[in-house]
Design a protein around this motif. Structure first.
Motif, PDB file in Angstrom:
ATOM      1  N   VAL A   1       6.897  -6.916  -0.566  1.00 60.64           N
ATOM      2  CA  VAL A   1       6.808  -6.146  -0.920  1.00 60.64           C
ATOM      3  C   VAL A   1       7.962  -6.360  -2.517  1.00 60.64           C
TER       4      VAL A   1
ATOM      5  N   ARG B   1       5.243   9.140  -7.609  1.00 60.68           N
ATOM      6  CA  ARG B   1       4.037   8.397  -6.273  1.00 60.68           C
ATOM      7  C   ARG B   1       6.105   8.696  -5.373  1.00 60.68           C
TER       8      ARG B   1
ATOM      9  N   GLN C   1       0.410   5.691  10.206  1.00 60.90           N
ATOM     10  CA  GLN C   1      -0.332   4.280  10.193  1.00 60.90           C
ATOM     11  C   GLN C   1       0.072   3.373  11.037  1.00 60.90           C
TER      12      GLN C   1
ATOM     13  N   MET D   1       6.799   4.709 -10.249  1.00 62.06           N
ATOM     14  CA  MET D   1       6.967   5.211  -9.155  1.00 62.06           C
ATOM     15  C   MET D   1       7.951   6.320  -8.726  1.00 62.06           C
TER      16      MET D   1
ATOM     17  N   LEU E   1      10.540  -1.675   5.927  1.00 65.85           N
ATOM     18  CA  LEU E   1       9.652  -1.969   5.207  1.00 65.85           C
ATOM     19  C   LEU E   1       9.775  -0.110   3.271  1.00 65.85           C
ATOM     20  N   GLY E   2      10.392   0.021   4.221  1.00 58.94           N
ATOM     21  CA  GLY E   2      10.768   1.400   3.336  1.00 58.94           C
ATOM     22  C   GLY E   2       9.756   2.404   3.734  1.00 58.94           C
TER      23      GLY E   2
ATOM     24  N   HIS F   1       3.828   1.882  -0.883  1.00 52.33           N
ATOM     25  CA  HIS F   1       4.711   1.461  -2.289  1.00 52.33           C
ATOM     26  C   HIS F   1       3.180   1.629  -3.333  1.00 52.33           C
ATOM     27  N   GLY F   2       2.503   1.924  -3.219  1.00 53.47           N
ATOM     28  CA  GLY F   2       1.368   1.473  -4.803  1.00 53.47           C
ATOM     29  C   GLY F   2       1.770   0.423  -5.669  1.00 53.47           C
ATOM     30  N   LEU F   3       2.338  -0.133  -4.708  1.00 56.92           N
ATOM     31  CA  LEU F   3       2.597  -1.848  -5.748  1.00 56.92           C
ATOM     32  C   LEU F   3       1.387  -2.325  -6.562  1.00 56.92           C
TER      33      LEU F   3
ATOM     34  N   ARG G   1       5.558  11.355  -2.024  1.00 56.58           N
ATOM     35  CA  ARG G   1       5.611  10.895  -0.542  1.00 56.58           C
ATOM     36  C   ARG G   1       5.825  11.531   0.228  1.00 56.58           C
TER      37      ARG G   1
ATOM     38  N   ARG H   1       0.692  -0.724   0.152  1.00 58.52           N
ATOM     39  CA  ARG H   1      -0.446  -0.161   0.147  1.00 58.52           C
ATOM     40  C   ARG H   1       1.069   1.516   0.247  1.00 58.52           C
TER      41      ARG H   1
ATOM     42  N   THR I   1       9.702  -5.138  -9.241  1.00 60.29           N
ATOM     43  CA  THR I   1       9.016  -3.834  -9.249  1.00 60.29           C
ATOM     44  C   THR I   1       9.867  -3.039 -10.184  1.00 60.29           C
TER      45      THR I   1
ATOM     46  N   TRP J   1      11.433   0.148 -10.190  1.00 66.11           N
ATOM     47  CA  TRP J   1      11.516   1.181  -9.258  1.00 66.11           C
ATOM     48  C   TRP J   1      12.312   2.620  -9.585  1.00 66.11           C
TER      49      TRP J   1
END
Lengths: 260, 458, 418
Positions: A173, C18, B357, C15, B347-348, A120-122, C22, A118, C8, C10
């Motif tokens: 992830v 995004r 959160q 990305m 987890l980044g 990282h928007g994966l 963030r 969530r 993924t 990156w």
């Protein structure tokens, strides 16, 4: 230290001349090491030898300690992870971590696993997310145990299940490297066996680095072993070599239980 | 000769000291003569004697001090001179207290002529009772001291006895808290029941018109709803809208972002903010905030804008509560294990995602408990509302209008020249009972929640 | 195993965008936190600035030079009586106030007597008592101005008043000095002579009584609960009572005191005694909680060591635990006492809001306390009281801040010695 007979054709991470300081105190002295892509690498050594500290500098978790300072060069796929251009958020997504004590969030099992995806928007949508969660839990060997109670709190699971949940959370992830910091030290032998089994299955999909104080565990799960003592890397080699034919006197003493 | 409790207390303290010395000396002497080893060291024998001397005398002194004025007055009333006194009321009391003042040397001459003949009987009675009291006190003290003194023997377990008394004193001290609680409950209940005999409880709880008048209670003037609403509007709504976001964000910033040096300077500043007396906040609200807000409201064209607005009191009360909310949130966030934070960062997640959160949801029970305590504190706050919120009981949601609160009305009801038994005075106790029960409920729930939460992470 | 998805990306643009978003959210959030801290700081600064800005002037007062010539307007009094105990009444009876008013009219022109405080003649009276020779000559007295003149001189004024002040200023008759009556006197209706000494002394008496009762009781109760109390329903009840009392609104304690101390026991109303008792009940739970935390922090090893050498449980506590816990207990006590010192609400209900013109001379005498004095002055109509109120607030804040600073210092000094 000799690395001549080490065959790591394709290093995933490599460290060169790494020093770690906590304030004035030097915790790691001039460590250089390669971590193989398809291998499980074990860091062993007596407690306080710096193996966990070194592990935490591989995904820059030492950044969260105000007094910590890392010098030298650590690369991920040839990229300096301490370079200003390296984004720490991305780095930690690519280099996941599992901690000593299971630390599930006080959320549902589903939300625990979905958390990383969530932020990282994966996942493009709920269906995607469901797929990611199911795959991560399956890989962590937990799916069958929890598939009917995904909405229960993650903290309600047993210790071993919690740790597998944390592994699933890291896998979700889709990292390239997984760092495990004594992942079994808080678990009973049966749960430990399950985690070791899991590490076997994950091998080849991720580069895995595991810190352990349990030499049998290192011998069972890893292909490469690094022995740390007093902040230095004493010896690094194939696990079979380290345990059967250590080159350094100190390694031998430790393996045979003279200290530790 | 008057009965001076402070001087007498000193006297028995002196006697107790003599008793202490005597007890110590005797035990040492006995031990030396018989050649046996003492069970307890000499000073414990000393303490034993001193306590036996002091306690009966002190208890008698306390009792005598509280009952002797009534006894003296009774004696005077039976005398010849008291026959002409008015039978009841204020004048009778005034004459008696005038005569008493002269007889006991607090004033030079009588102010009321009727008191003059009473001075002599008063002086005589006072003297008489002083002698009785002093003699009885000394007799009791000396008897106790002598009894203890004769019990001293080398094998006497003086230390055990003394320690048992010490434990008794400790237990008594801890009972003061229960006594206070019972005192509060009983005094509020007692006066409230008297009030509810005059005015039905349903009217106080559900009536919408608050306009108490002196004299006999008129129906429909003791409706508490406007007060309850005002209390909620100021304490639970406006103050919390100010205090919760600022307090929470302050705590988050201080625990998660601020450098240790910043933390070191900001925390004492917050403590200063928490240490400012409420009367100062009240003055600040009335002098500075309220007029400014009124002008602002007039500029916006809001009707009924008042210099005693709910908003001014609420905002300033919110500022007062900020340090409280922030320190509760600080504690709660700090109680979340570091592993939780590490797990999220590993987890980044960015710090902000981690806080929002993971940390805050994990700390939520503790934070909620803290907020409940803050609400309980805000609705019980008195000075700010007395000084800035006004006294007109309006049932309005307009924050620029004037509302009143339970605490402000308690003060208003009790600071006139009412008889103690009037409905208005009793109403203050009934309001106090409501306030006490509501804050008690909030506190119990909050403390439970916070305790559960702490246990979860221990 | 189910199907593999592509790794993924990156580095991809979506990305990267995004991640940029963030980080922007992160910066906004952090700024919000900093903003909250700054806002709290700004409130504090604003409050202090307003109070100091208003109150600094309250410590000074404007005086007007007025010559009084006792040769032309003699004071009909026998100099021998000036050293009598009732000299004050004798001088007042001889009409000194009229003489001073006349002198002011003479010196300052029409309505001159309105420019000086109505109590100004009392200053002359003290001077005469100190030096009876003044009665034989002409002397220039620096008399306190009336409140209106004082304000006008400090803040500037327009109209007739302003003109009056300007004229006085031109004649060199105005002077400003430290307002000693403010520190010496009790409350008065005239700002020129109203002071905080009465309230300050009342506060001291009240707090001493509260301390003498609450401290021993609180510490002993904490020792009992922490060291000896068995775990049963009674101790649970005591615990619950203490925790709740610490959070009960202070005004409830006022109601308790009114019902019990005044109506039941008939203790002296509006006195430091009842005020102190009330504040003691209010502060005791705070002290108990602080003391219990301090006692809890003493490591069990110390108790074991003392028990091991044969000390009795009472000796363990009084010889070892209590001395080690004392700094922590004192810190909590000081904070509790500071809170009690700033408390107003419960004292309103026990009659301490009455106007008290005398400095209290005992614990049973009617008295008031500093916060109450602030409250009373804040209601005064006379503008001269605005700065007196703020000045009294400054005094109160200085006292409270020193107490809190002492507590913080103690806490830092003795934190975690083991």
């Amino acid at each position: 230290m000799t690395q001549d007979d080490l065959i790591i054709a394709d290093p995933k991470m490599r460290a060169e001349g790494v020093d770690v300081f906590y304030g004035e105190k030097q915790a790691i002295k001039d460590v250089s090491i390669d971590v193989g892509t398809d291998l499980v690498t074990a860091f062993i050594g007596p407690s306080g030898c710096g193996k966990s500290t070194f592990l935490r500098s591989l995904n820059r978790m030492n950044d969260t300690v105000a007094s910590a300072r890392v010098t030298g060069r650590i690369e991920l796929d040839g990229e300096d992870i301490y370079a200003p251009s390296m984004d720490v958020v991305q780095l930690r997504a690519r280099v996941g971590m599992v901690f000593q004590k299971p630390n599930p969030f006080p959320k549902s099992i589903y939300d625990n696993v979905a958390y990383g995806s969530r932020i990282h928007g994966l996942a493009a949508n709920k269906a995607d997310l469901d797929v990611i969660v199911e795959r991560a839990l399956t890989r962590a060997g937990l799916w069958d145990e929890v598939k009917d109670r995904l909405n229960e709190s993650g903290t309600a699971l047993s210790g071993g299940q919690q740790q597998r949940l944390c592994i699933a959370r890291a896998i979700a992830v889709d990292p390239e490297v997984i760092l495990m910091d004594e992942p079994c030290s808080a678990l009973d032998p049966i749960a430990t066996a399950k985690i070791e089994e899991l590490i076997h299955e994950l091998r080849g999909k991720y580069a895995i680095v595991i810190v352990t104080h349990n030499m049998q565990q290192a011998a069972r799960v890893s292909q490469r072993t690094a022995f740390f003592h007093l902040g230095t890397l004493v010896e690094y080699g194939k696990t079979t070599d380290i345990f059967t034919n250590p080159k350094q006197e100190r390694t031998k003493d430790y393996i045979t239980g003279r200290y530790g | 000769m008057t009965f001076n409790p402070a001087a007498l207390l000193l006297l028995i303290l002196g006697l107790a000291l003599i008793g202490w010395l005597a007890g110590r000396a005797r035990s040492a002497m006995l031990a030396g003569r018989t050649g046996t080893k003492l069970h307890s060291r000499p000073q414990y024998h000393g303490w034993y004697v001193a306590l036996w001397l002091f306690a009966p005398a002190a208890i008698f002194l306390a009792v005598w001090t509280s009952v002797s004025p009534a006894l003296i007055t009774n004696e005077v009333l039976t005398s010849e001179a008291a026959k002409d006194l008015p039978a009841f009321g204020f004048e009778r009391g005034a004459i008696l207290s005038d005569a008493r003042g002269v007889a006991q040397g607090r004033q030079a001459a009588v102010r009321l002529p009727a008191a003059a003949p009473l001075v002599r009987p008063y002086a005589e009675a006072t003297r008489e009772y002083a002698w009785i009291g002093i003699a009885a006190m000394l007799a009791l003290g000396l008897a106790g001291g002598l009894y203890a003194f004769t019990r001293i023997r080398p094998d006497f377990r003086a230390r055990t006895r003394v320690e048992r008394i010490v434990m008794g004193v400790l237990l008594l001290a801890s009972l003061v808290a229960i006594l206070t609680t019972f005192g509060i409950v009983l005094s509020l209940l007692f006066e409230s029941i008297r009030f509810f005999r005059l005015v039905p409880a349903t009217e106080l709880l559900f009536g919408t018109n608050w306009n108490p008048q002196s004299g006999a209670p008129q129906p429909g003037t003791f409706g508490g709803i406007p007060l309850f609403w005002g209390t909620v509007l100021i304490g639970a709504i406006i103050a919390m809208i100010v205090a919760i976001p600022i307090g929470m964000m302050t705590a988050v910033y201080l625990t998660q972002y601020a450098a240790p040096t910043v933390r070191k300077w900001v925390k004492p500043c917050l403590e200063i903010l928490a240490g400012v007396p409420t009367v100062v906040y009240g003055y600040f609200a009335a002098l500075t905030v309220a007029p400014a807000l009124r002008e602002f409201a007039v500029m916006l064209g809001i009707p009924n804008a008042s210099t005693e607005s709910a908003l001014a009191a609420g905002i300033v009360m919110g500022v007062m509560i900020i340090p409280f909310v922030s320190s509760m949130a600080d504690d709660s966030i700090n109680a979340v294990p570091q592993a939780m934070r590490d797990g999220s960062l590993a987890l980044g997640a960015t710090p902000n995602e981690t806080i929002r959160q993971v940390l805050i949801p994990a700390a939520l029970p503790g934070v909620m408990g803290g907020i409940l305590l803050a609400v309980s504190r805000a609705i019980g706050e008195t000075m700010i509302v007395v000084m800035a919120a006004g006294l007109s009981a309006n049932l309005t949601a307009n924050p620029f209008a004037s509302v009143t609160t339970v605490t402000a009305q308690i003060v208003k009801l009790l600071t006139g020249d009412q008889e103690f038994d009037s409905a208005k005075t009793l109403a203050a106790f009934a309001l106090g009972l409501v306030l006490f029960l509501v804050t008690l409920l909030l506190n119990i729930v909050a403390l439970r929640v916070v305790k559960k939460y702490r246990e979860a992470y221990e | 195993m189910n199907s593999e998805t592509a790794p993924t990306d990156w580095k991809g643009r979506a990305m990267q965008a995004r991640i940029a978003r963030r980080y922007a959210a992160e910066r906004r959030f952090k700024a919000l936190g900093l903003g909250a801290v700054l806002l709290s700081g700004a409130f504090l600064a604003f409050l202090l600035v307003v109070m100091v800005g208003n109150g600094a002037r309250g410590f000074t007062y404007t005086h007007v030079a007025v010559p009084v010539d006792f040769r032309t307007t003699p004071l009909a009094i026998d100099p021998a009586r000036l050293s009598d105990p009732d000299a004050d009444q004798a001088i007042a009876g001889a009409g000194l106030s009229d003489i001073v008013a006349f002198a002011a009219d003479e010196a300052l022109g029409d309505g001159g007597s309105a420019l000086i405080s109505e109590n100004a003649w009392k200053e002359v009276r003290s001077a005469i008592k100190a030096d009876p020779d003044l009665l034989k000559r002409r002397t220039v007295f620096e008399l306190p101005a009336s409140s209106a003149i004082d304000i006008a001189a400090k803040e500037g004024a327009k109209g007739e008043l302003g003109a009056r002040v300007d004229a006085l200023e031109r004649d060199g008759r105005l002077s400003t000095g430290i307002h000693w009556p403010f520190f010496r006197n009790a409350d008065a209706t005239d700002p020129a002579v109203a002071g905080i000494w009465g309230a300050l002394k009342g506060s001291v008496l009240t707090i001493v009584i509260a301390f003498l009762i609450a401290f021993p009781t609180g510490v002993l109760a904490a020792l009992y609960l922490e060291e000896y109390a068995p775990k049963n329903r009674w101790t649970d009840l005591i615990e619950v009572s203490i925790n709740n009392l610490a959070a009960v609104p202070s005004i409830i304690f006022g109601l308790l005191a009114l019902a019990v101390f005044i109506n039941w026991f008939g203790l002296c109303q509006a006195s430091a005694l009842v005020g102190g008792l009330t504040l003691a009940l209010m502060t005791m739970p705070v002290i108990v909680i602080a003391a219990r935390n301090a006692i809890k922090a003493v490591p069990p090893s110390i108790r074991d060591a003392a028990l091991g050498v044969g000390a009795s449980p009472v000796q363990v506590v009084f010889h070892h635990v209590l001395p080690l816990a004392l700094p922590g207990i004192l810190t909590g006590t000081i904070i509790g006492m500071a809170r009690a010192l700033g408390e107003t609400a419960p004292l309103l209900l026990i009659g301490m809001r009455a106007f008290i013109g005398d400095v209290p001379n005992g614990i049973c005498a009617p008295s008031t306390v500093l916060p109450m004095q602030i409250f009373l002055w804040s209601d005064e109509v006379d503008r001269g009281f605005v700065e007196k109120t703020s000045a009294a607030i400054i005094v109160l804040l200085i006292v409270l801040l020193s107490m809190n600073a002492l507590a913080i210092y103690l806490r830092n000094k003795f934190e975690k010695r083991w």
